[in-house]
Design a protein around this motif. Sequence first.
Motif, PDB file in Angstrom:
ATOM      1  N   GLY A 157      28.639  73.823 -43.975  1.00 46.02           N
ATOM      2  CA  GLY A 157      28.553  73.808 -42.523  1.00 46.02           C
ATOM      3  C   GLY A 157      27.566  72.824 -41.964  1.00 46.02           C
ATOM      4  O   GLY A 157      27.550  72.584 -40.752  1.00 46.02           O
ATOM      5  N   GLY A 189      26.245  74.723 -39.228  1.00 49.11           N
ATOM      6  CA  GLY A 189      26.376  75.928 -40.041  1.00 49.11           C
ATOM      7  C   GLY A 189      25.042  76.608 -40.270  1.00 49.11           C
ATOM      8  O   GLY A 189      24.951  77.841 -40.292  1.00 49.11           O
ATOM      9  N   PHE A 229      24.016  78.455 -37.069  1.00 49.73           N
ATOM     10  CA  PHE A 229      24.783  79.683 -36.911  1.00 49.73           C
ATOM     11  C   PHE A 229      24.307  80.738 -37.912  1.00 49.73           C
ATOM     12  O   PHE A 229      24.255  81.930 -37.590  1.00 49.73           O
ATOM     13  CB  PHE A 229      26.280  79.421 -37.112  1.00 49.73           C
ATOM     14  CG  PHE A 229      27.122  80.657 -36.909  1.00 49.73           C
ATOM     15  CD1 PHE A 229      27.499  81.045 -35.634  1.00 49.73           C
ATOM     16  CD2 PHE A 229      27.516  81.445 -37.985  1.00 49.73           C
ATOM     17  CE1 PHE A 229      28.252  82.195 -35.436  1.00 49.73           C
ATOM     18  CE2 PHE A 229      28.276  82.583 -37.798  1.00 49.73           C
ATOM     19  CZ  PHE A 229      28.649  82.957 -36.518  1.00 49.73           C
ATOM     20  N   ASN A 245      31.900  81.310 -41.358  1.00 57.00           N
ATOM     21  CA  ASN A 245      31.061  80.119 -41.272  1.00 57.00           C
ATOM     22  C   ASN A 245      31.176  79.272 -42.541  1.00 57.00           C
ATOM     23  O   ASN A 245      31.031  78.050 -42.502  1.00 57.00           O
ATOM     24  CB  ASN A 245      29.608  80.524 -41.032  1.00 57.00           C
ATOM     25  CG  ASN A 245      28.722  79.348 -40.685  1.00 57.00           C
ATOM     26  OD1 ASN A 245      29.032  78.566 -39.788  1.00 57.00           O
ATOM     27  ND2 ASN A 245      27.617  79.208 -41.408  1.00 57.00           N
ATOM     28  N   LYS A 271      34.080  83.929 -35.859  1.00 57.68           N
ATOM     29  CA  LYS A 271      32.681  84.110 -36.241  1.00 57.68           C
ATOM     30  C   LYS A 271      31.798  84.358 -35.024  1.00 57.68           C
ATOM     31  O   LYS A 271      30.819  85.110 -35.098  1.00 57.68           O
ATOM     32  CB  LYS A 271      32.183  82.907 -37.038  1.00 57.68           C
ATOM     33  CG  LYS A 271      32.099  81.601 -36.262  1.00 57.68           C
ATOM     34  CD  LYS A 271      31.539  80.493 -37.147  1.00 57.68           C
ATOM     35  CE  LYS A 271      31.329  79.193 -36.373  1.00 57.68           C
ATOM     36  NZ  LYS A 271      30.777  78.121 -37.253  1.00 57.68           N
ATOM     37  N   TRP A 272      32.145  83.747 -33.896  1.00 61.96           N
ATOM     38  CA  TRP A 272      31.360  83.988 -32.688  1.00 61.96           C
ATOM     39  C   TRP A 272      31.623  85.390 -32.145  1.00 61.96           C
ATOM     40  O   TRP A 272      30.720  86.037 -31.600  1.00 61.96           O
ATOM     41  CB  TRP A 272      31.679  82.940 -31.635  1.00 61.96           C
ATOM     42  CG  TRP A 272      31.158  81.590 -31.997  1.00 61.96           C
ATOM     43  CD1 TRP A 272      31.875  80.538 -32.490  1.00 61.96           C
ATOM     44  CD2 TRP A 272      29.804  81.154 -31.925  1.00 61.96           C
ATOM     45  NE1 TRP A 272      31.061  79.461 -32.729  1.00 61.96           N
ATOM     46  CE2 TRP A 272      29.768  79.810 -32.390  1.00 61.96           C
ATOM     47  CE3 TRP A 272      28.612  81.745 -31.525  1.00 61.96           C
ATOM     48  CZ2 TRP A 272      28.588  79.077 -32.444  1.00 61.96           C
ATOM     49  CZ3 TRP A 272      27.443  81.011 -31.581  1.00 61.96           C
ATOM     50  CH2 TRP A 272      27.442  79.700 -32.038  1.00 61.96           C
TER      51      TRP A 272
END
Length: 761
Positions: A580, A584, A587, A663, A730-731
Amino acid sequence: MSRFVDKISSLDRRSSRMAEAEGIARDGLFVHHSPSAAADGGVHACSQSTSLGQLFKRVDDADNGAADGGRPASHVLELGGARGDDLASRPLPFVLAFVDLSYSVKMPQKLSLFRRNHLAMDPAAEVPPPESLSRTKTLLDSISGEAREGEIFAVLGASGSGKSTLIDALANRIVRESLQGSITLNGEKLEGRLLKVISAYVMQDDLLYPMLTVEETLMFSAEFRLPRSLSAAIKKSRVQALIDQLGLRSAAKTIIGDEIHRGVSGGERRRVSIGMDIIHDPIILFLDEPTSGLDSTSAFMVVKVLRRIAHSGSIVIMSVHQPSYRILCLLDRLLFLSRGQTVYSGPPAGLHGFFSDFGQPIPDNENPTEFALDLIRELESTEDSARSLVEFSKSYQEAQLAMAAAADKKPALSLKAAINASISSGKLVSGATEGTASPSASSSSMQKHANPFWIEMAVLTKRSFTNTKRMPELFLIRLGAVLLTGFILATIFWRLDNSPKGVQERLGFFAIAMSTMFYTCADALPVFLQERSIFMRETAYNAYRRSSYVLSHAIVGFPPLIILSIAFALTTFFAVGLDGGIQGFFFFVLIVLASFWSGSGFVTFLSGVVTHVMLGYTVVVAILAYFLLFSGFFITRDRIHHYWIWFHYLSLVKYPYEAVMQNEFDHANKCFVRGVQMFDNTPLDGLPEAAKMNVLKSIGESLGTNITSATCITTGVDILKQQSITQLSKWGCLWVTVAWGFWFRFLFYISLLLGSRNKRR
């Protein structure tokens, strides 16, 4: 002419801060409600009450006169007018009366087959008292009495006599439905809401923040109990005056201390506890054994402070176990209890006559209270118990009350007038409505809290942060635990590749890492459990709102979570070789922070429900284990039976686990299984490379495509589908995790509303 006699030590007379407080009218401390004489012609004037600082000044003046004229060191202060109007002729501002208070609790029956058989076989065996066989136990039995302004009303008795129960009953700490009898103030029924505004309760235990100084502790109390209409300078003046009044000047800059950190002495700690609850000059002050655990000198100093508080225009009601002779001289009214019944009620001077009439005269050189308590214990051990003394007390008190009723013709002021007069003269500062000089005494018109919630929240946050920053070892231990965990995980899962084995190892790393975030939050459990008693004491009398405490608790706890999240991410993300890039990584920091946030919220909620540390740890560990079990790592969502699927969605580990999985693997063009790698972790893994290629060729021919060793078999999206991670992005998982943190803090607030009533049933 009214005279008020009191011996005041030279240390108290030299108090400079109290001299500074003389000029404070509404903002002054401890205003004495008494008539004052006019300067000319002896005309009696009632314009402004005399402050305690002015009384001290008169004592200083009398001292100077004694030095010049050789007069005695014990002084008489003139408080009346020149015309002979004495203090006894004016109406009593406040009279708290209680009549026939009775309180019983249900006791669980303890059945013992062997005990019952033993009694049946042996008639001579000792028969247990009837109280032990009944399902209820009487703690208070028709207790009556009267406490007046300017006096200390002391409740005495042996352990288990009902002292603390009576104090709780008068302080509205017993559910009204369970308490029989009446409690009135100036002849009017005392409402619970009004009582909270005009009174304060000092518990037996000193519940204080250990790393705050004496001055800081009292200043924070002033911020809670005094309205924002008073300036910071006035609040500070009140605190400084109170420090001198309590005799704490030498310890003002000393921390309270605890078992580890050395702080103030026991007597000073007790006086700080009292000071916290009298900063707003309450009209009624309740104290549960304020001298317990103190040496004789410290106990005497505490009661001496209470006497000054009473003389400043307050009703002081306290329980005391066994006062010394010096303390007895400071008390005004006594109430002796024996197993919830009255055995004596009256002034200390009446003890000799009472016990002489009973046939047990007090020896000349013996402490009357010690003699009385010893006699009560002796009578309680007899077959008749103390019944004879109780019956004698009833007849004795009836005669005394008849004589007092005939002699006492002073009607008490109305409750509204008395409270308005107290507020106007400077007492009960927190109860005064901003901008009004004479607020109504009704419970509906008086402010429940002195300040709005955002001020309460700011003061709570500052206090908690100040106390926490002086114990950095607690955060450093927590940071060390997170760094050690990250280091272990980083070295075990060092530089994972993109092979099928690397995929499985990544799954294990994510499951362990995310669950570790929640287990690390378990150390938040004792935080509130240690503060619970302080919270219960302060909110019981409206120092601040529960909502303010919950928000402050979340604010203070959030910055350390940011540091812990960054530390863990830096330790593991690059060492493990997660995908990522910079985006990444950020996050990953956010989802770790969200995990800490929801985990700490969950543990905080449990601390509001479970009141025992060890039991709380057991519950936390067990529930977090269930969360991990149903997170989707051990068994995927599509394999969980329908009767357990609800727990899968309640699992706190599920959402951060799925977030970091996406992610890492949510890339359609990133391959994790190529060519012969599809045989890894299968029985065909042991075949020669040439045989594996022949199998791939045969599979490709049957599928109508060419499969080589470089052909991508499984992408990251395929791995997510295999793990049934397809419902949320993922969010979305991140926001659900954050929402869990808010939800548990809301539940924590509900638990405080339901579980902190602080009343007996």
